[in-house]
Write a protein that holds these residues in place. Structure first.
Motif, short mmCIF file in Angstrom:
data_model
loop_
_atom_site.label_atom_id
_atom_site.label_comp_id
_atom_site.label_asym_id
_atom_site.label_seq_id
_atom_site.Cartn_x
_atom_site.Cartn_y
_atom_site.Cartn_z
N LEU A 1 24.98 29.46 35.28
CA LEU A 1 24.69 28.04 35.28
C LEU A 1 25.56 27.37 34.05
CD1 LEU A 1 23.59 26.38 37.23
CD2 LEU A 1 21.34 26.21 35.75
N TYR A 2 25.64 28.11 32.94
CA TYR A 2 26.38 27.69 31.67
C TYR A 2 27.93 27.52 32.01
CZ TYR A 2 27.62 27.41 26.60
OH TYR A 2 27.89 26.90 25.40
N ASN A 3 28.40 28.51 32.88
CA ASN A 3 29.87 28.68 33.21
C ASN A 3 29.97 27.23 34.09
OD1 ASN A 3 32.51 29.50 33.85
ND2 ASN A 3 31.66 30.66 35.61
N SER A 4 29.13 27.07 34.99
CA SER A 4 29.46 25.75 35.78
C SER A 4 29.36 24.59 34.99
CB SER A 4 28.08 26.09 36.82
OG SER A 4 28.22 24.78 37.39
N ALA A 5 28.51 24.40 33.89
CA ALA A 5 28.30 23.25 33.25
C ALA A 5 29.58 23.19 32.29
CB ALA A 5 27.28 23.52 32.23
N LEU A 6 29.96 24.13 31.98
CA LEU A 6 31.54 23.98 31.15
C LEU A 6 32.50 23.56 32.05
CD1 LEU A 6 31.21 26.97 28.85
CD2 LEU A 6 30.97 24.56 28.27
N LEU A 7 32.57 23.98 33.20
CA LEU A 7 33.87 23.64 34.25
C LEU A 7 33.43 22.51 34.73
CD1 LEU A 7 34.06 27.00 36.13
CD2 LEU A 7 35.76 25.70 34.47
N LEU A 8 32.20 21.68 34.60
CA LEU A 8 32.02 20.41 34.91
C LEU A 8 32.49 19.67 34.12
CD1 LEU A 8 30.62 18.47 36.84
CD2 LEU A 8 28.62 18.44 35.41
N SER A 9 32.55 19.94 32.64
CA SER A 9 32.93 19.23 31.49
C SER A 9 34.54 19.08 31.55
CB SER A 9 32.53 19.53 30.09
OG SER A 9 33.27 21.06 30.04
N ALA A 10 35.05 20.21 32.12
CA ALA A 10 36.51 20.46 32.45
C ALA A 10 36.85 19.42 33.67
CB ALA A 10 37.12 21.89 32.90
N LEU A 11 36.06 19.15 34.47
CA LEU A 11 36.29 18.36 35.59
C LEU A 11 36.20 16.91 35.27
CD1 LEU A 11 36.80 18.30 38.75
CD2 LEU A 11 34.24 17.89 38.82
N ILE A 12 35.31 16.72 34.38
CA ILE A 12 35.21 15.11 33.81
C ILE A 12 36.32 14.91 32.92
CG2 ILE A 12 33.77 13.87 32.28
CD1 ILE A 12 31.23 15.21 32.78
N LEU A 13 36.86 15.71 32.26
CA LEU A 13 38.19 15.60 31.27
C LEU A 13 39.24 15.24 32.33
CD1 LEU A 13 38.03 15.98 28.45
CD2 LEU A 13 38.97 18.11 28.61
N LEU A 14 39.33 16.16 33.27
CA LEU A 14 40.50 15.93 34.11
C LEU A 14 40.56 14.49 35.01
CD1 LEU A 14 42.87 17.51 35.73
CD2 LEU A 14 41.26 18.03 37.42
N LEU A 15 39.22 14.34 35.61
CA LEU A 15 38.93 12.89 35.90
C LEU A 15 39.33 11.66 35.22
CD1 LEU A 15 36.05 13.61 38.45
CD2 LEU A 15 38.52 13.62 39.19
N VAL A 16 38.70 11.64 33.96
CA VAL A 16 38.89 10.71 33.22
C VAL A 16 40.53 10.59 32.88
CG1 VAL A 16 38.37 9.78 30.97
CG2 VAL A 16 36.75 10.80 32.25
N VAL A 17 41.06 11.40 32.24
CA VAL A 17 42.53 11.53 31.77
C VAL A 17 43.31 11.22 33.21
CG1 VAL A 17 44.28 13.14 30.83
CG2 VAL A 17 41.99 13.10 29.91
N SER A 18 43.02 11.75 34.31
CA SER A 18 43.78 11.22 35.42
C SER A 18 43.80 10.12 35.74
CB SER A 18 43.71 12.38 36.69
OG SER A 18 43.80 13.58 36.39
N ALA A 19 42.66 9.49 35.69
CA ALA A 19 42.71 8.04 35.92
C ALA A 19 43.28 7.04 35.14
CB ALA A 19 41.26 7.65 35.90
N PHE A 20 43.09 7.50 33.74
CA PHE A 20 43.74 6.47 32.90
C PHE A 20 45.65 6.76 32.86
CE2 PHE A 20 40.04 6.38 30.47
CZ PHE A 20 39.86 5.00 30.04
N ASN A 21 45.90 8.07 33.11
CA ASN A 21 47.48 8.30 33.31
C ASN A 21 47.83 7.60 34.61
OD1 ASN A 21 48.06 9.98 31.24
ND2 ASN A 21 47.25 11.57 31.97
N MET A 22 46.87 7.74 35.75
CA MET A 22 47.43 7.12 36.96
C MET A 22 47.65 5.66 36.69
SD MET A 22 46.20 8.18 40.59
CE MET A 22 45.29 7.09 41.64
N THR A 23 46.80 4.87 36.14
CA THR A 23 46.74 3.46 35.97
C THR A 23 48.25 3.16 35.10
OG1 THR A 23 44.65 3.79 35.37
CG2 THR A 23 45.25 1.46 35.51
N ALA A 24 48.04 4.05 34.17
CA ALA A 24 49.45 3.79 33.27
C ALA A 24 50.84 3.99 33.90
CB ALA A 24 49.40 4.55 32.21
N HIS A 25 50.78 4.95 34.68
CA HIS A 25 52.03 5.35 35.11
C HIS A 25 52.33 4.37 36.58
CE1 HIS A 25 53.71 8.69 33.08
NE2 HIS A 25 52.71 9.13 33.09
#
Lengths: 250, 293
Positions: free
Chosen positions: B260-284
């Motif tokens: 479950l810990y592993n899964s939680a950490l990967l969720l944080s990676a997913l959040i990171l990916l989504l937020v950063v991608s959303a910002f990058n997409m708008t900018a580009h």
């Protein structure tokens, strides 16, 4: 940084080969990390070049529609901006899926993900600069698309391609987050793709975290070596692109 | 069919395959992380995970709130420090500076962008952390120096190359005639810049800032080295924080034994990916429109 930086002795032991640099030992150098970093960066550059070149070529208007090309560029730009730690985590998932341990190969996969968009986008930028007349002249002579690509476009784009490859190489060799889980860390120089491997950024990262002053000094030395490599690459790419761009037809 | 034509067809097919690969890579990364983070999403609601501040992995409590706040605050500090300086220097380089100075600055900025983050981190440990420590003493707030402020300063430095170079590019795309028209109407240089150049370049500059934000948001190693890594909601800028990327870097790979810990950490990676991608997409997307003009 340099006022606290490495002493001369640190330089000397940097290149002592083989069994060298346990992160906790007082003696030893970072030859394992230097060689490891170079292996990782060369491997990943090669892989992402082989993967990236066809993508960059395909972005020309002969192959895919303008719209698809725009979409691809956008997704590559998004990949470019993706934090490298995410690639590290994703690379680790792939490794577990493939049944790999932390190894040179795992690191190369993670770094390739990181370097691919950089390489493709920079090669694509220079390919787009090719004057359309040149290509049209080639087509008028009856050349096929692939012949034109290799004999006209490739030559035009060569200096830019060198810059792109070196840019990606520089990013790859300095990146720590993507290889944090995928390469492991070892005192030895890797003998095969499946061995764990040390790397300069991780060496800096681990060494500075230790309480032993001798090891911390090694961190400064490793950082200096890494910085020199990165700056050297930047200078070389500038010189090369300047030198070769003389032969370009504008 | 002639051999040359066959070669052409084959190469075209493989290139299109390569393009498909490039396009699916974003989805593939996202999907991989999503699948791995499903176990925790099944157990707890996303809402609860994001807003709870109990982080006790061994007891199975995963609240991302302190980490998200830490990330946002450290990025916000970085932006507050970086944006004014970067925009003013970009305006100066584009509008006032001699072209030779502009070239030198471009090279400097390129080199700054090329320096690995671990080196910025090390520099932060040697220079910024003691500086913040001193500042804390001076302001009567005892601090170790490993704090939000130190992380923000380093992130500001790391985000500035991208902000400067993108906004410089954008400012250079504003046609010279626009400036000349304004100046011919009797405006001062600054008025021309304010009313004509900046107006024209507004969207581009905004996307430059967004790109810088995204860069700072996802930065890992440098922040990890100097931000202190204490999983509590920071109350002042001299408090240590624990941003999401640092959480991931510190714990992932070692805690594979607790699924479950592993899964939680990967969720944080997913959040990171989504937020950063959303910002990058708008900018580009914005930048693409600017480029077209």
């Amino acid at each position: 940084m340099w006022c606290r930086g490495p002493r001369l002795s640190t330089y000397q032991c940097s290149f002592k080969p083989r069994k060298a640099a346990t992160t906790s030992e007082k003696r030893g150098g970072v030859a394992n990390a230097i060689v490891g970093s170079l292996c990782l960066a060369f491997g990943a550059s090669l892989l992402s070049f082989l993967l990236g070149l066809p993508i960059a070529f395909a972005l020309q208007k002969e192959y895919i529609s303008r719209r698809l090309a725009q979409i691809t560029r956008l997704s590559l730009d998004i990949l470019w901006g993706t934090p490298s730690i995410v690639y590290g985590a994703f690379g680790f998932i792939i490794m577990v899926y493939l049944g790999l341990r932390a190894s040179l190969l795992g690191g190369i996969i993670a770094l390739t993900l990181l370097m691919l968009p950089i390489m493709v986008r920079s090669i694509d930028e220079v390919i787009r600069m090719t004057p359309p007349e040149l290509k049209e002249a080639s087509y008028a002579m009856g050349a096929t698309r692939i012949e034109t690509t290799f004999k006209v476009v490739l030559r035009q784009a060569l200096p830019g391609m060198i810059t792109g490859v070196l840019l990606a190489f520089g990013r790859g060799i300095g990146d720590a987050a993507s290889i944090l889980f995928t390469t492991g860390y070892t005192d030895y120089i890797p003998r095969s793709l499946f061995d764990p491997v040390a790397s300069l950024p991780l060496a800096v990262f681990f060494q500075v975290a230790t309480p032993i002053p001798e090891v911390q000094q090694r961190a400064y030395a490793s950082a200096l070596i890494l910085l020199i490599i990165v700056l050297l690459i930047s200078v070389v790419s500038r010189l090369l692109s300047h030198r070769y761009s003389r032969h370009i037809i504008r | 069919m002639h051999w040359r034509q066959i070669k052409d067809r084959l190469s075209a097919k493989s290139m299109i395959l390569a393009v498909a690969f490039a396009n699916s890579l974003v989805l593939l990364v996202g999907l991989g992380l999503l699948i791995k983070s499903i176990p925790i999403l099944e157990k707890k609601s996303l809402f609860h995970l994001l807003l709870s501040s109990n982080w006790h992995p061994l007891r199975g409590e995963f609240g991302f709130y302190p980490f998200i706040v830490g990330t946002l605050e450290v990025t916000a500090i970085a932006m507050i420090l970086a944006v004014p300086v970067c925009l003013l220097s970009a305006i100066y380089l584009s509008e006032y500076a001699h072209h030779r100075l502009r070239e030198i600055a471009r090279i400097t900025v390129d080199i700054m962008a090329a320096i690995p983050s671990v080196i910025y981190g090390l520099w932060g440990v040697i220079v910024v952390v003691p500086f913040v420590c001193l500042l804390g003493k001076w302001l009567n707030t005892p601090t170790t120096g490993y704090s939000l402020l130190a992380g923000g300063i380093i992130l500001a430095i790391m985000a500035s190359p991208i902000i400067i170079s993108v906004s410089l590019e954008v400012l250079r795309t504003v046609p010279i005639q626009a400036r000349e028209a304004a100046l011919a109407l009797g405006t001062t240089r600054w008025e021309a810049i304010k009313h004509v150049v900046l107006r024209n370049a507004f969207h581009g500059i905004l996307s430059a800032v967004i790109l810088g934000f995204a860069r700072a948001f996802g930065e890992t190693i440098a922040v990890l080295m100097i931000v202190g890594n204490v999983p509590k909601v920071p109350t002042s800028v001299f408090d240590p924080a624990y941003p999401l990327p640092a959480l991931l870097a510190n714990n992932y790979g070692e805690m594979m034994s607790i699924p479950l810990y592993n899964s939680a950490l990967l969720l944080s990676a997913l959040i990171l990916l989504l937020v950063v991608s959303a910002f990058n997409m708008t900018a580009h997307l914005t930048l693409m429109r600017v480029e077209k003009r």
